[in-house]
Design a protein around this motif. Structure first.
Motif, PDB file in Angstrom:
ATOM      1  N   GLU A   1      81.047  65.860  23.692  1.00 28.54           N
ATOM      2  CA  GLU A   1      79.962  66.190  22.769  1.00 28.54           C
ATOM      3  C   GLU A   1      78.671  65.469  23.142  1.00 28.54           C
ATOM      4  OE1 GLU A   1      81.091  65.503  18.720  1.00 28.54           O
ATOM      5  OE2 GLU A   1      82.982  66.563  18.948  1.00 28.54           O
ATOM      6  N   LEU A   2      78.808  64.280  23.697  1.00 26.37           N
ATOM      7  CA  LEU A   2      77.620  63.489  23.969  1.00 26.37           C
ATOM      8  C   LEU A   2      76.898  63.924  25.233  1.00 26.37           C
ATOM      9  CD1 LEU A   2      78.706  59.935  22.826  1.00 26.37           C
ATOM     10  CD2 LEU A   2      77.550  61.737  21.571  1.00 26.37           C
ATOM     11  N   PHE A   3      77.478  64.887  25.967  1.00 24.98           N
ATOM     12  CA  PHE A   3      76.748  65.453  27.091  1.00 24.98           C
ATOM     13  C   PHE A   3      75.696  66.448  26.595  1.00 24.98           C
ATOM     14  CE2 PHE A   3      80.617  64.076  29.306  1.00 24.98           C
ATOM     15  CZ  PHE A   3      80.039  63.352  30.331  1.00 24.98           C
ATOM     16  N   ASP A   4      75.865  66.895  25.330  1.00 25.73           N
ATOM     17  CA  ASP A   4      74.875  67.758  24.702  1.00 25.73           C
ATOM     18  C   ASP A   4      73.763  66.875  24.147  1.00 25.73           C
ATOM     19  OD1 ASP A   4      74.018  70.386  23.362  1.00 25.73           O
ATOM     20  OD2 ASP A   4      74.157  68.992  21.668  1.00 25.73           O
ATOM     21  N   ARG A   5      72.525  67.130  24.579  1.00 24.62           N
ATOM     22  CA  ARG A   5      71.423  66.228  24.228  1.00 24.62           C
ATOM     23  C   ARG A   5      71.190  66.150  22.729  1.00 24.62           C
ATOM     24  NH1 ARG A   5      67.973  63.204  26.759  1.00 24.62           N
ATOM     25  NH2 ARG A   5      65.869  62.833  25.968  1.00 24.62           N
ATOM     26  N   GLN A   6      71.344  67.270  22.016  1.00 18.16           N
ATOM     27  CA  GLN A   6      71.120  67.262  20.580  1.00 18.16           C
ATOM     28  C   GLN A   6      72.169  66.416  19.858  1.00 18.16           C
ATOM     29  OE1 GLN A   6      67.765  68.165  20.476  1.00 18.16           O
ATOM     30  NE2 GLN A   6      68.471  68.616  18.406  1.00 18.16           N
ATOM     31  N   SER A   7      73.418  66.508  20.312  1.00 18.19           N
ATOM     32  CA  SER A   7      74.478  65.692  19.714  1.00 18.19           C
ATOM     33  C   SER A   7      74.223  64.224  19.984  1.00 18.19           C
ATOM     34  CB  SER A   7      75.849  66.098  20.273  1.00 18.19           C
ATOM     35  OG  SER A   7      76.163  67.419  19.912  1.00 18.19           O
ATOM     36  N   PHE A   8      73.785  63.932  21.201  1.00 17.04           N
ATOM     37  CA  PHE A   8      73.503  62.548  21.562  1.00 17.04           C
ATOM     38  C   PHE A   8      72.355  62.002  20.712  1.00 17.04           C
ATOM     39  CE2 PHE A   8      71.462  59.212  24.028  1.00 17.04           C
ATOM     40  CZ  PHE A   8      72.547  58.422  24.351  1.00 17.04           C
ATOM     41  N   ARG A   9      71.303  62.807  20.558  1.00 12.61           N
ATOM     42  CA  ARG A   9      70.155  62.396  19.749  1.00 12.61           C
ATOM     43  C   ARG A   9      70.586  62.175  18.306  1.00 12.61           C
ATOM     44  NH1 ARG A   9      66.612  64.775  16.294  1.00 12.61           N
ATOM     45  NH2 ARG A   9      64.477  63.945  16.241  1.00 12.61           N
ATOM     46  N   ALA A  10      71.442  63.058  17.777  1.00 13.95           N
ATOM     47  CA  ALA A  10      71.890  62.936  16.396  1.00 13.95           C
ATOM     48  C   ALA A  10      72.666  61.633  16.182  1.00 13.95           C
ATOM     49  CB  ALA A  10      72.759  64.137  16.023  1.00 13.95           C
ATOM     50  N   LEU A  11      73.507  61.269  17.154  1.00 16.13           N
ATOM     51  CA  LEU A  11      74.274  60.033  17.028  1.00 16.13           C
ATOM     52  C   LEU A  11      73.347  58.822  17.100  1.00 16.13           C
ATOM     53  CD1 LEU A  11      77.152  58.957  16.690  1.00 16.13           C
ATOM     54  CD2 LEU A  11      77.274  58.747  19.181  1.00 16.13           C
ATOM     55  N   PHE A  12      72.359  58.876  18.000  1.00 14.17           N
ATOM     56  CA  PHE A  12      71.388  57.778  18.099  1.00 14.17           C
ATOM     57  C   PHE A  12      70.616  57.646  16.786  1.00 14.17           C
ATOM     58  CE2 PHE A  12      68.145  54.986  19.506  1.00 14.17           C
ATOM     59  CZ  PHE A  12      68.510  54.464  20.740  1.00 14.17           C
ATOM     60  N   GLN A  13      70.244  58.800  16.192  1.00  6.43           N
ATOM     61  CA  GLN A  13      69.506  58.774  14.925  1.00  6.43           C
ATOM     62  C   GLN A  13      70.338  58.130  13.825  1.00  6.43           C
ATOM     63  OE1 GLN A  13      66.220  60.986  14.270  1.00  6.43           O
ATOM     64  NE2 GLN A  13      66.143  59.093  13.102  1.00  6.43           N
ATOM     65  N   LEU A  14      71.639  58.385  13.806  1.00  4.29           N
ATOM     66  CA  LEU A  14      72.531  57.781  12.820  1.00  4.29           C
ATOM     67  C   LEU A  14      72.600  56.269  12.998  1.00  4.29           C
ATOM     68  CD1 LEU A  14      74.707  57.935  10.587  1.00  4.29           C
ATOM     69  CD2 LEU A  14      76.385  58.348  12.411  1.00  4.29           C
ATOM     70  N   ARG A  15      72.541  55.834  14.237  1.00  6.04           N
ATOM     71  CA  ARG A  15      72.622  54.404  14.529  1.00  6.04           C
ATOM     72  C   ARG A  15      71.455  53.629  13.921  1.00  6.04           C
ATOM     73  NH1 ARG A  15      71.850  51.824  20.610  1.00  6.04           N
ATOM     74  NH2 ARG A  15      72.423  49.680  20.072  1.00  6.04           N
TER      75      ARG A  15
ATOM     76  N   MET B   1      82.565  47.818  12.176  1.00 11.71           N
ATOM     77  CA  MET B   1      83.393  48.939  12.620  1.00 11.71           C
ATOM     78  C   MET B   1      82.543  50.126  13.066  1.00 11.71           C
ATOM     79  SD  MET B   1      86.171  51.161  10.414  1.00 11.71           S
ATOM     80  CE  MET B   1      87.142  49.718  10.013  1.00 11.71           C
ATOM     81  N   PHE B   2      81.617  50.547  12.216  1.00  7.76           N
ATOM     82  CA  PHE B   2      80.841  51.751  12.513  1.00  7.76           C
ATOM     83  C   PHE B   2      79.805  51.509  13.607  1.00  7.76           C
ATOM     84  CE2 PHE B   2      82.810  53.141   8.665  1.00  7.76           C
ATOM     85  CZ  PHE B   2      82.833  54.526   8.734  1.00  7.76           C
ATOM     86  N   ILE B   3      79.106  50.382  13.530  1.00  5.37           N
ATOM     87  CA  ILE B   3      78.100  50.104  14.554  1.00  5.37           C
ATOM     88  C   ILE B   3      78.759  49.902  15.906  1.00  5.37           C
ATOM     89  CG2 ILE B   3      76.433  48.362  15.346  1.00  5.37           C
ATOM     90  CD1 ILE B   3      75.526  48.125  12.422  1.00  5.37           C
ATOM     91  N   GLY B   4      79.899  49.208  15.928  1.00  5.90           N
ATOM     92  CA  GLY B   4      80.620  49.024  17.189  1.00  5.90           C
ATOM     93  C   GLY B   4      81.015  50.351  17.807  1.00  5.90           C
ATOM     94  N   PHE B   5      81.516  51.242  16.980  1.00  2.96           N
ATOM     95  CA  PHE B   5      81.948  52.566  17.451  1.00  2.96           C
ATOM     96  C   PHE B   5      80.774  53.356  18.019  1.00  2.96           C
ATOM     97  CE2 PHE B   5      82.662  57.086  16.754  1.00  2.96           C
ATOM     98  CZ  PHE B   5      83.920  57.276  17.306  1.00  2.96           C
ATOM     99  N   ILE B   6      79.653  53.393  17.274  1.00 11.69           N
ATOM    100  CA  ILE B   6      78.499  54.181  17.706  1.00 11.69           C
ATOM    101  C   ILE B   6      77.818  53.554  18.915  1.00 11.69           C
ATOM    102  CG2 ILE B   6      76.197  54.978  17.038  1.00 11.69           C
ATOM    103  CD1 ILE B   6      77.299  55.227  14.157  1.00 11.69           C
ATOM    104  N   ALA B   7      77.605  52.239  18.877  1.00 14.55           N
ATOM    105  CA  ALA B   7      76.884  51.580  19.966  1.00 14.55           C
ATOM    106  C   ALA B   7      77.625  51.709  21.286  1.00 14.55           C
ATOM    107  CB  ALA B   7      76.655  50.103  19.630  1.00 14.55           C
ATOM    108  N   GLU B   8      78.943  51.655  21.224  1.00 14.06           N
ATOM    109  CA  GLU B   8      79.727  51.796  22.459  1.00 14.06           C
ATOM    110  C   GLU B   8      79.506  53.176  23.085  1.00 14.06           C
ATOM    111  OE1 GLU B   8      82.762  53.963  24.137  1.00 14.06           O
ATOM    112  OE2 GLU B   8      83.376  53.468  22.096  1.00 14.06           O
ATOM    113  N   ARG B   9      79.449  54.213  22.242  1.00 16.90           N
ATOM    114  CA  ARG B   9      79.240  55.557  22.777  1.00 16.90           C
ATOM    115  C   ARG B   9      77.806  55.783  23.222  1.00 16.90           C
ATOM    116  NH1 ARG B   9      83.673  55.259  20.895  1.00 16.90           N
ATOM    117  NH2 ARG B   9      85.345  56.745  21.201  1.00 16.90           N
TER     118      ARG B   9
END
Length: 238
Positions: free
Chosen positions: A92-106, A168-176
């Motif tokens: 999913e993270l190869f899709d730029r929009q998905s990657f941007r969305a996850l970064f925005q959540l962070r 838990m959540f920040i560790g999970f997101i930051a790693e990805r």
């Protein structure tokens, strides 16, 4: 772990993520059973031909995904839970929009964590933050070890909130999102990227140490939006 099929890891991959995936496979396929203790960091590092900090980061990733739990002074064990609390497919993270969305959540999570860390951190938390910053700034700052230290810094800030769910959540997101750091380093002058990133972390660390929650939140906001800009991500700001 006598039957685990672990060989040396290829150097062209993000090592902690690759090792975490390999150990996860051992768990999913039943070669590591719930409740079973993982080998020590020293043994895993020697077996896989990597540093102990790489192993430590891989174990942290597995813990964030609920596959492994760690017990202070005892070691890491396969979790009794068979399902992951959070699941994002790597593709999913190869899709730029998905990657941007996850970064925005962070962004809001980490900004809030910075403020809480400024208020609630202990001397031990600050020592962990400083240790990660020292590794980021040291002789290996240009290497994979620098990226691992960057992730460790953010995890230490999250731990300093005294709220395990932030960790838990920040560790999970930051790693990805760590691939964002790799992308940033490949798109610009490495020296400039590394020095700017370190400087942003120093400002954040100083605000946390001063117990200035407002300054810590602003320092984290500046850092995350700077990091996004360095990989050509445009994030909404309010």
């Amino acid at each position: 772990m006598g039957q685990m099929n672990l060989g040396h890891i290829r150097r062209n991959e993000h090592l902690p993520t690759r090792i975490a995936a390999q150990i996860a496979s051992e768990i999913h396929e039943g070669r590591l059973q719930p409740g079973e203790r993982l080998p020590t960091e020293h043994v895993l590092a020697k077996t896989l031909g990597v540093s102990r900090s790489v192993i430590r980061e891989a174990i942290a990733q597995l813990r964030n995904e609920g596959l492994v739990e760690t017990r202070q002074g005892v070691g890491a064990f396969v979790s009794e839970r068979s399902t992951r609390p959070i699941r994002i497919k790597d593709g999913e993270l190869f899709d730029r929009q998905s990657f941007r969305a996850l970064f925005q959540l962070r962004v809001p999570l980490e900004i809030e964590a910075a403020g809480l860390a400024a208020v609630h951190h202990t001397d031990e938390d600050l020592a962990e933050i400083d240790a990660a910053l020292a590794r980021m700034s040291g002789a290996e700052k240009w290497t994979e070890e620098g990226i691992i230290a960057d992730l460790a810094f953010h995890r230490a800030v999250a731990e300093a909130t005294q709220n395990e769910y932030f960790a838990m959540f920040i560790g999970f997101i930051a790693e990805r999102i760590s691939q964002a750091i790799n992308a940033a380093r490949s798109r610009a002058v490495l020296e400039e990227i590394v020095e700017v990133t370190i400087a942003e972390h120093v400002v954040l660390r100083d605000a946390i140490m001063s117990r200035d929650a407002r300054a810590a939140r602003e320092a984290m906001r500046q850092h995350l939006h700077g990091a996004a800009t360095r990989i050509d991500l445009s994030l909404e700001q309010f």
